[in-house]
Motif scaffolding. Structure first.
Motif, PDB file in Angstrom:
ATOM      1  N   ALA A 151      -0.703   2.336  -8.784  1.00 59.02           N
ATOM      2  CA  ALA A 151      -1.960   1.590  -8.934  1.00 59.02           C
ATOM      3  C   ALA A 151      -2.872   2.263  -9.956  1.00 59.02           C
ATOM      4  O   ALA A 151      -3.516   1.592 -10.785  1.00 59.02           O
ATOM      5  CB  ALA A 151      -2.658   1.486  -7.582  1.00 59.02           C
ATOM      6  N   TYR A 152      -2.942   3.595  -9.910  1.00 59.97           N
ATOM      7  CA  TYR A 152      -3.774   4.340 -10.861  1.00 59.97           C
ATOM      8  C   TYR A 152      -3.228   4.179 -12.279  1.00 59.97           C
ATOM      9  O   TYR A 152      -3.980   3.983 -13.235  1.00 59.97           O
ATOM     10  CB  TYR A 152      -3.801   5.811 -10.452  1.00 59.97           C
ATOM     11  N   ARG A 153      -1.905   4.229 -12.393  1.00 62.17           N
ATOM     12  CA  ARG A 153      -1.279   4.064 -13.704  1.00 62.17           C
ATOM     13  C   ARG A 153      -1.602   2.689 -14.290  1.00 62.17           C
ATOM     14  O   ARG A 153      -1.939   2.574 -15.476  1.00 62.17           O
ATOM     15  CB  ARG A 153       0.242   4.243 -13.566  1.00 62.17           C
ATOM     16  N   ARG A 154      -1.507   1.654 -13.457  1.00 58.92           N
ATOM     17  CA  ARG A 154      -1.825   0.291 -13.926  1.00 58.92           C
ATOM     18  C   ARG A 154      -3.275   0.201 -14.363  1.00 58.92           C
ATOM     19  O   ARG A 154      -3.593  -0.425 -15.378  1.00 58.92           O
ATOM     20  CB  ARG A 154      -1.556  -0.715 -12.813  1.00 58.92           C
ATOM     21  N   LEU A 155      -4.170   0.808 -13.587  1.00 57.79           N
ATOM     22  CA  LEU A 155      -5.592   0.738 -13.921  1.00 57.79           C
ATOM     23  C   LEU A 155      -5.855   1.364 -15.285  1.00 57.79           C
ATOM     24  O   LEU A 155      -6.616   0.819 -16.101  1.00 57.79           O
ATOM     25  CB  LEU A 155      -6.412   1.439 -12.838  1.00 57.79           C
ATOM     26  N   LEU A 156      -5.244   2.522 -15.558  1.00 55.94           N
ATOM     27  CA  LEU A 156      -5.457   3.176 -16.847  1.00 55.94           C
ATOM     28  C   LEU A 156      -4.924   2.311 -17.981  1.00 55.94           C
ATOM     29  O   LEU A 156      -5.553   2.198 -19.043  1.00 55.94           O
ATOM     30  CB  LEU A 156      -4.770   4.542 -16.855  1.00 55.94           C
ATOM     31  N   VAL A 245      -9.526   5.486  -5.075  1.00 53.19           N
ATOM     32  CA  VAL A 245      -9.758   5.037  -3.701  1.00 53.19           C
ATOM     33  C   VAL A 245      -9.745   3.513  -3.615  1.00 53.19           C
ATOM     34  O   VAL A 245      -9.081   2.923  -2.757  1.00 53.19           O
ATOM     35  CB  VAL A 245     -11.076   5.615  -3.160  1.00 53.19           C
ATOM     36  N   GLY A 246     -10.504   2.850  -4.479  1.00 50.74           N
ATOM     37  CA  GLY A 246     -10.484   1.392  -4.538  1.00 50.74           C
ATOM     38  C   GLY A 246     -11.465   0.706  -3.605  1.00 50.74           C
ATOM     39  O   GLY A 246     -11.972   1.287  -2.643  1.00 50.74           O
ATOM     40  N   ARG A 247     -11.734  -0.565  -3.914  1.00 49.72           N
ATOM     41  CA  ARG A 247     -12.773  -1.332  -3.226  1.00 49.72           C
ATOM     42  C   ARG A 247     -12.519  -1.434  -1.725  1.00 49.72           C
ATOM     43  O   ARG A 247     -13.423  -1.270  -0.905  1.00 49.72           O
ATOM     44  CB  ARG A 247     -12.872  -2.735  -3.840  1.00 49.72           C
ATOM     45  N   GLU A 248     -11.285  -1.752  -1.350  1.00 50.41           N
ATOM     46  CA  GLU A 248     -11.000  -2.008   0.063  1.00 50.41           C
ATOM     47  C   GLU A 248     -11.223  -0.755   0.906  1.00 50.41           C
ATOM     48  O   GLU A 248     -11.797  -0.815   1.999  1.00 50.41           O
ATOM     49  CB  GLU A 248      -9.555  -2.504   0.223  1.00 50.41           C
ATOM     50  N   ASN A 249     -10.797   0.402   0.407  1.00 47.15           N
ATOM     51  CA  ASN A 249     -11.006   1.651   1.148  1.00 47.15           C
ATOM     52  C   ASN A 249     -12.482   2.027   1.195  1.00 47.15           C
ATOM     53  O   ASN A 249     -12.929   2.679   2.139  1.00 47.15           O
ATOM     54  CB  ASN A 249     -10.208   2.793   0.511  1.00 47.15           C
ATOM     55  N   ILE A 250     -13.232   1.630   0.175  1.00 53.03           N
ATOM     56  CA  ILE A 250     -14.669   1.933   0.163  1.00 53.03           C
ATOM     57  C   ILE A 250     -15.411   1.038   1.165  1.00 53.03           C
ATOM     58  O   ILE A 250     -16.242   1.517   1.948  1.00 53.03           O
ATOM     59  CB  ILE A 250     -15.245   1.740  -1.253  1.00 53.03           C
ATOM     60  N   MET A 251     -15.107  -0.243   1.157  1.00 50.03           N
ATOM     61  CA  MET A 251     -15.835  -1.179   2.037  1.00 50.03           C
ATOM     62  C   MET A 251     -15.386  -1.080   3.496  1.00 50.03           C
ATOM     63  O   MET A 251     -16.188  -1.247   4.400  1.00 50.03           O
ATOM     64  CB  MET A 251     -15.635  -2.612   1.532  1.00 50.03           C
ATOM     65  N   ARG A 252     -14.077  -0.854   3.707  1.00 50.66           N
ATOM     66  CA  ARG A 252     -13.528  -0.747   5.062  1.00 50.66           C
ATOM     67  C   ARG A 252     -14.001  -1.889   5.972  1.00 50.66           C
ATOM     68  O   ARG A 252     -14.525  -1.669   7.068  1.00 50.66           O
ATOM     69  CB  ARG A 252     -13.874   0.596   5.702  1.00 50.66           C
ATOM     70  N   GLY A 253     -13.878  -3.119   5.467  1.00 53.05           N
ATOM     71  CA  GLY A 253     -14.241  -4.293   6.257  1.00 53.05           C
ATOM     72  C   GLY A 253     -15.672  -4.737   6.091  1.00 53.05           C
ATOM     73  O   GLY A 253     -16.055  -5.814   6.572  1.00 53.05           O
ATOM     74  N   PHE A 272     -13.907  -1.418 -10.390  1.00 55.66           N
ATOM     75  CA  PHE A 272     -13.313  -0.533  -9.396  1.00 55.66           C
ATOM     76  C   PHE A 272     -11.903  -1.026  -9.064  1.00 55.66           C
ATOM     77  O   PHE A 272     -11.655  -2.237  -9.023  1.00 55.66           O
ATOM     78  CB  PHE A 272     -14.160  -0.494  -8.128  1.00 55.66           C
ATOM     79  N   ALA A 273     -11.007  -0.096  -8.817  1.00 52.60           N
ATOM     80  CA  ALA A 273      -9.636  -0.470  -8.452  1.00 52.60           C
ATOM     81  C   ALA A 273      -9.655  -1.365  -7.221  1.00 52.60           C
ATOM     82  O   ALA A 273     -10.495  -1.216  -6.331  1.00 52.60           O
ATOM     83  CB  ALA A 273      -8.821   0.788  -8.165  1.00 52.60           C
ATOM     84  N   ALA A 274      -8.745  -2.315  -7.177  1.00 51.96           N
ATOM     85  CA  ALA A 274      -8.645  -3.226  -6.035  1.00 51.96           C
ATOM     86  C   ALA A 274      -7.171  -3.489  -5.753  1.00 51.96           C
ATOM     87  O   ALA A 274      -6.356  -3.571  -6.668  1.00 51.96           O
ATOM     88  CB  ALA A 274      -9.379  -4.533  -6.324  1.00 51.96           C
ATOM     89  N   PHE A 275      -6.854  -3.627  -4.452  1.00 49.89           N
ATOM     90  CA  PHE A 275      -5.465  -3.813  -4.030  1.00 49.89           C
ATOM     91  C   PHE A 275      -5.207  -5.197  -3.445  1.00 49.89           C
ATOM     92  O   PHE A 275      -4.066  -5.548  -3.169  1.00 49.89           O
ATOM     93  CB  PHE A 275      -5.083  -2.744  -3.003  1.00 49.89           C
ATOM     94  N   GLY A 276      -6.258  -5.967  -3.198  1.00 50.21           N
ATOM     95  CA  GLY A 276      -6.109  -7.302  -2.619  1.00 50.21           C
ATOM     96  C   GLY A 276      -6.277  -7.330  -1.115  1.00 50.21           C
ATOM     97  O   GLY A 276      -6.599  -8.363  -0.536  1.00 50.21           O
ATOM     98  N   SER A 280      -3.086  -0.391   4.207  1.00 49.80           N
ATOM     99  CA  SER A 280      -2.278  -0.278   5.426  1.00 49.80           C
ATOM    100  C   SER A 280      -1.684  -1.617   5.851  1.00 49.80           C
ATOM    101  O   SER A 280      -0.677  -1.663   6.549  1.00 49.80           O
ATOM    102  CB  SER A 280      -3.124   0.294   6.572  1.00 49.80           C
ATOM    103  N   THR A 281      -2.297  -2.721   5.437  1.00 50.63           N
ATOM    104  CA  THR A 281      -1.736  -4.041   5.759  1.00 50.63           C
ATOM    105  C   THR A 281      -0.684  -4.469   4.752  1.00 50.63           C
ATOM    106  O   THR A 281      -0.030  -5.494   4.935  1.00 50.63           O
ATOM    107  CB  THR A 281      -2.854  -5.106   5.808  1.00 50.63           C
ATOM    108  N   LEU A 282      -0.545  -3.682   3.667  1.00 52.30           N
ATOM    109  CA  LEU A 282       0.412  -4.004   2.613  1.00 52.30           C
ATOM    110  C   LEU A 282       1.576  -3.027   2.599  1.00 52.30           C
ATOM    111  O   LEU A 282       2.312  -2.946   1.609  1.00 52.30           O
ATOM    112  CB  LEU A 282      -0.299  -3.993   1.249  1.00 52.30           C
ATOM    113  N   GLY A 283       1.733  -2.287   3.696  1.00 52.85           N
ATOM    114  CA  GLY A 283       2.863  -1.372   3.801  1.00 52.85           C
ATOM    115  C   GLY A 283       2.585   0.025   3.288  1.00 52.85           C
ATOM    116  O   GLY A 283       3.503   0.853   3.229  1.00 52.85           O
ATOM    117  N   ALA A 284       1.336   0.329   2.919  1.00 54.12           N
ATOM    118  CA  ALA A 284       0.978   1.661   2.429  1.00 54.12           C
ATOM    119  C   ALA A 284       0.103   2.358   3.464  1.00 54.12           C
ATOM    120  O   ALA A 284       0.247   2.135   4.662  1.00 54.12           O
ATOM    121  CB  ALA A 284       0.271   1.555   1.076  1.00 54.12           C
ATOM    122  N   PHE A 285      -0.818   3.177   3.028  1.00 54.10           N
ATOM    123  CA  PHE A 285      -1.724   3.881   3.930  1.00 54.10           C
ATOM    124  C   PHE A 285      -3.124   3.837   3.328  1.00 54.10           C
ATOM    125  O   PHE A 285      -3.298   3.716   2.112  1.00 54.10           O
ATOM    126  CB  PHE A 285      -1.276   5.334   4.154  1.00 54.10           C
TER     127      PHE A 285
END
Length: 993
Positions: A151-156, A245-253, A272-276, A280-285
């Motif tokens: 994800a970081y690589r894509r963002l750069l 870290v990204g938007r979702e981890n920052i907002m946490r709901g 800011f990075a975003a994962f959609g 953890s719901t996408l198989g990561a942590f």
């Protein structure tokens, strides 16, 4: 969609699929891969699954075409891959690329077109000094788990980073992570390392990548020590939050408006990075932030629940893969403050999960500041300094903690006592990052090794002329220089507005434009300076005739001629009249809010604004001291006015806030620098200081690069043997504090074809007389007349010339002489003497004879009479940096001809020099040195007592005089039973060089 468009889209899809299957492995047969993918696409895809189709496209392609960009990305990955098991060639070489083509099965013409469109990057790679380590970080071990690094690589990439830069970052971060301990290993191991970058060169991007890869690999608590100031900690926190870290981890709901970045323009602009969704719901942590942009680490509420790591399988330790890869990661960016660190230590003690089970990564930004212990623990009752004590306590508490320091000034770190197991000495690895493309560092403000005379230098060929302006002390008493620097700041602001309007090679918007004034760290001085700068700004008269006349003169004599030869395609106005319409808007942009100046020093009474480059566009003059002297990035910095002194190289280099990336305005950068200021009884020159640091830094990096090459798979040098590689070029600027300069002792330095220069000459008159009497017969045997020698560097169009007396010595004759020479610190020359003895006494001998050169000054003066023959010789005025050590003695223009004669450089272009070249021949260059105590009243051709002359020399051994085993250094310690203990020369107190 037309038929050609449809075919092009289908071709792109086809190649994307084929390259996607190869993205994490080796090249495979291209046609076979295309045919395999074509089976799942439209029938006509099979017609495109041929090399002939690919070649037809390449023949008419441009470097920016989508298909070419796709291949650029993959070819660059293969070019850069450090551990490519499929290749027998080093990274970034034509051989590596040729192997890729062979595995792809493409023909010669296809390869040639690809090389034209995607040239092989020959950029320098990462340099690693390391102990042997267990190989655990492999693509196979991470199969299916990487999340945050991709994800970081894509963002750069989306931000516009060139693929070779991203590939270089990928390779460099791999070198760090693979030297950490395996987080899932049953036995805990604590690795400690150091990453050396350049000032303002993007070290944060590197440790962000390291954190991403370390988390993907299983590290579940990451502690970033983010400098000693709130503003630096906050800047680091935001960078990691935005890119990792990204938007979702920052907002946490929570909602967008509840984020601590709700007022940050980049948040609302979607930067800011975003994962959609939550990872953890996408198989990561997920990543749980323990600190925010505005809030440093605080004692946790409700006990220590936020730091607990729930185990999915309680019967297994947390570090077991079945627990570790399901657990969330914790990230905190903590200020280096003993109170803050004490809160963290107390909370860690309360965690129910055994600390021995938690894989921890500690990243220490600016690791040479505050982290290093400055107390001499050998003294009774000595205690560590407060921050160092807390870091040591963290490392003691966390057996699986990995410590990685980041700095651009590594000397304090490498001089830490390696035998102190509780300290932060980088016992496992030291990694030197390559200089990034587009970076302006100390070298870009100096003319290192230039042989051009003052008359020959121009804005085009001299960095100093282009970018550096002296602060003349007499003029500065009435603020003339400061006013001129402020005029330059306004002119360059107008130039940026002109480029925004007119466009050019790099049509861009300049969000920030700043000037930095750094004279002192004292807040009282800042008050007086604020008053001076405020008065100068409002009295500048930029809308009147006097102000416009000053700007016109400065434009015509400085800005226009520099930009004419250094703009690199950026728009440049043809005359001041063309720029004039942009001056008024520039004045408004800087001072339209009646606040043209920002003071950044912590004094609430005079701080006039917030230097938060993340929240707003800043076009201002900044006044500051310590807060702006280390780590913090001053965005858009174009004009620097610098008079602050420092006592050592590390501190002075960190003050160089003008180093960094200046895309689109490199030609506009100006450095106003104090020259020859009084410091005690000495005269110092800040420009000379920065040049010496640049030489020290480049010499250190070159040494690391030389010794990083393994021999028979084993390292030549380990981190505890690095201190001798640190250089110092001028007397008043030490690398770092002397109480940190522990060392190992060199036994042998093998230096075939390299310039070597001992500096530890004796101080006792009997020893000086002895040495002079040794060398006088050699001087008497030299040619009666001087010969002009030169070496032309064709690629730089520079020629080094000098006249010298010449002679020759037999190999054993020289060995006998230097063996009898006396030294102030014998340990300094001993490793060189060991090598000279080795190449002279070997069977067969590796050196036949030595050419002797005694450089002579081209102009009359500085000559002394030596020996009984009555001959006169040029002498060199040099002084010791501290007894018995001199700084650099030689003149750089003497070295190339000597190295050519010894066989390490190519043809000189000088018939005289070429006539001296012979196999197995070395060169000795003699420098009769007269110290300042004996130069007073010394007339042309006067005789000097032999005890008043220091017979100094440099030498180049034959380039062919290499060892069979390829080793360059051999070390020992004073107490061989304590391998790795730091050593100094106990007889003299001087460290071995």
């Amino acid at each position: 969609m037309t038929e050609p468009d449809a075919a092009a889209a289908l071709r792109l899809d086809l190649h994307a699929r084929a390259l996607g299957d190869m993205s994490s492995g080796k090249p495979k047969r291209l046609v076979r891969a295309l045919e395999y993918q074509a089976e799942d696409l439209a029938p006509e895809a099979m017609d495109l699954a041929t090399e002939a189709d690919f070649l037809s496209v390449l023949r008419g392609a441009r470097a920016t075409d989508q298909l070419v960009e796709m291949w650029r990305k993959q070819l660059t990955r293969w070019d850069y891959h450090e551990n490519a098991l499929w290749s027998g060639h080093p990274p970034r070489t034509d051989g590596r690329r040729a192997e890729a083509y062979a595995l792809l099965g493409v023909g010669e013409e296809t390869g040639k077109h690809l090389d034209t469109l995607v040239p092989v990057s020959k950029a320098a790679g990462t340099v690693v000094i390391s102990t042997e380590h267990k190989l655990w970080y492999t693509p196979q071990s991470l199969q299916g788990r990487p999340w945050y690094w991709p994800a970081y690589r894509r963002l750069l990439t989306e931000k516009g980073w060139p693929e070779d830069v991203v590939a270089g970052l990928d390779e460099a971060t791999d070198r760090v992570v693979e030297r950490l301990a395996d987080p899932t290993a049953p036995e805990a191991y604590q690795s400690k390392g150091l990453v050396v970058g350049y000032v303002q060169s993007g070290k944060t991007a590197n440790f962000a990548g390291v954190i991403a890869k370390a988390m993907d690999a299983g590290y579940r608590l990451v502690i970033v020590l983010g400098g000693t100031l709130n503003m630096l900690r906050a800047q680091t926190q935001r960078r990691l939050d935005m890119e990792l870290v990204g938007r979702e981890n920052i907002m946490r709901g929570g909602t967008e408006y509840e984020s601590d970045y709700a007022d940050d323009p980049a948040w609302s602009q979607g930067k800011f990075a975003a994962f959609g969704a939550m990872p953890s719901t996408l198989g990561a942590f997920d990543i749980h932030r323990m600190t925010t942009r505005d809030v440093d680490y605080q004692s946790l509420q409700q006990g220590i629940a936020a730091l607990e790591s729930d185990k999915q399988e309680p019967g297994l330790p947390l570090c077991h893969p079945r627990n570790l890869h399901r657990a969330a990661a914790r990230l905190m960016v903590v200020k280096k403050n003993s109170t803050v660190l004490e809160k963290l230590v107390k909370d860690l003690r309360k965690i129910q999960t055994p600390l021995s089970e938690i894989p921890v990564l500690i990243v220490d930004d600016e690791s040479d500041e505050a982290s290093v212990n400055t107390s001499n623990l050998a003294k009774p009752d000595a205690e560590r300094t407060a921050i160092n004590r807390k870091i040591s306590e963290l490392l003691r508490m966390l057996p699986r903690a990995q410590y990685v320091g980041y700095t651009a000034t590594p000397f304090a770190n490498v001089f830490i006592d390696p035998s102190d197991t509780e300290d932060i000495f980088p016992k496992d690895f030291i990694i030197s990052l390559p200089r990034p493309d587009g970076y302006m560092g100390a070298r870009d403000f100096h003319d290192l090794d230039s042989d051009l005379s003052e008359e020959e230098r121009t804005f085009a060929n001299s960095n100093e002329m282009a970018h550096v302006r002296s602060i003349v002390m007499e003029d500065d008493e009435d603020d003339t220089c400061l006013e001129r620097a402020m005029d330059m700041f306004l002119l360059t602001a107008a130039m940026k507005l002109y480029r925004e309007d007119k466009g050019g090679l790099d049509d861009r918007y300049f969000q920030h434009h700043t000037m930095l004034i750094h004279e002192s760290v004292r807040q009282d001085d800042h008050r007086e300076l604020l008053a001076r700068v405020t008065r100068l700004w409002w009295n500048a008269g930029y809308s009147g005739a006097a102000g416009r006349d000053r700007l016109r003169t400065l434009f015509d004599t400085d800005v226009a001629p520099v930009s004419a030869v250094r703009a690199d395609g950026q728009s440049v106005p043809a005359s001041f009249e063309d720029l004039a319409p942009y001056i008024g808007p520039a004045v408004i942009r800087i001072g339209g809010d009646d606040k043209p100046i920002i003071v950044v020093n912590g004094d609430k009474d005079i701080e006039t604004g917030e230097a938060d480059f993340d929240k707003r566009s800043i076009w201002k003059i900044l006044i500051g001291g310590q807060k702006l002297a280390r780590g913090f990035t001053v965005e858009g910095l174009t004009v620097s006015y610098f008079r602050r002194r420092a006592g050592n190289a590390s501190t002075l280099m960190q003050m160089g806030r003008w180093f960094g990336f200046r895309k689109g305005y490199q030609d506009l950068v100006r450095l106003y620098l104090g020259r020859q200021e009084a410091m005690g009884k000495k005269e110092i020159d800040l420009y000379e200081g920065f040049e010496a640091i640049c030489r020290d830094e480049e010499a250190f990096r070159a040494e690391l690069a030389q010794y990083s090459v393994t021999v028979d798979g084993r390292p030549q040098v380990t981190p505890d043997q690095v201190p001798p590689l640190v250089w110092q070029h001028i007397p008043w600027l030490k690398p770092t504090s002397p109480n940190k300069m522990y060392n190992s002792r060199l036994v042998t330095v093998r230096s075939p074809g390299e310039w070597q220069e001992p500096t530890a000459y004796p101080t006792k008159t009997v020893d000086l007389r002895h040495n002079t009497n040794l060398w006088t017969p050699v001087l008497d045997g030299l040619s009666a007349e001087s010969t002009r020698l030169s070496y032309r560097f064709a690629e730089k169009n520079v020629t080094h010339r000098f006249p010298a007396l010449t002679g020759r010595m037999g190999s054993r004759e020289l060995l006998d002489l230097v063996s009898r020479a006396r030294w102030g610190a014998p340990s300094q020359f001993a490793p060189h003497l060991d090598y000279l003895r080795e190449i002279t006494m070997s069977e067969p001998a590796q050196v036949d004879d030595w050419i002797v050169l005694a450089p002579q000054h081209a102009q009359p003066g500085k000559r002394i009479r030596l020996g009984s023959s009555g001959r006169t010789y040029s002498y060199f005025g040099r002084d010791r940096r501290r007894a018995p050590l001199f700084g650099a003695i030689s003149d750089v223009k003497h070295r190339a001809a000597a190295m050519r004669i010894a066989g390490s450089l190519t043809d000189s272009g000088d018939a005289t020099v070429e006539g001296l070249v012979a196999p197995r021949r070395g060169v000795i260059v003699l420098y009769p040195v007269v110290e300042s105590a004996h130069r007073t009243g010394l007339g042309e051709g006067d005789s000097l007592d032999p005890s008043q002359v220091v017979m100094a020399f440099g030498f180049v051994a034959p380039a062919s005089a290499r060892s069979d085993d390829g080793r360059v250094l051999r070390f020992t310690t004073v107490d061989s039973s304590q391998e790795g203990v730091a050593i100094i020369d106990t007889a003299t107190g001087a460290t071995s060089d």
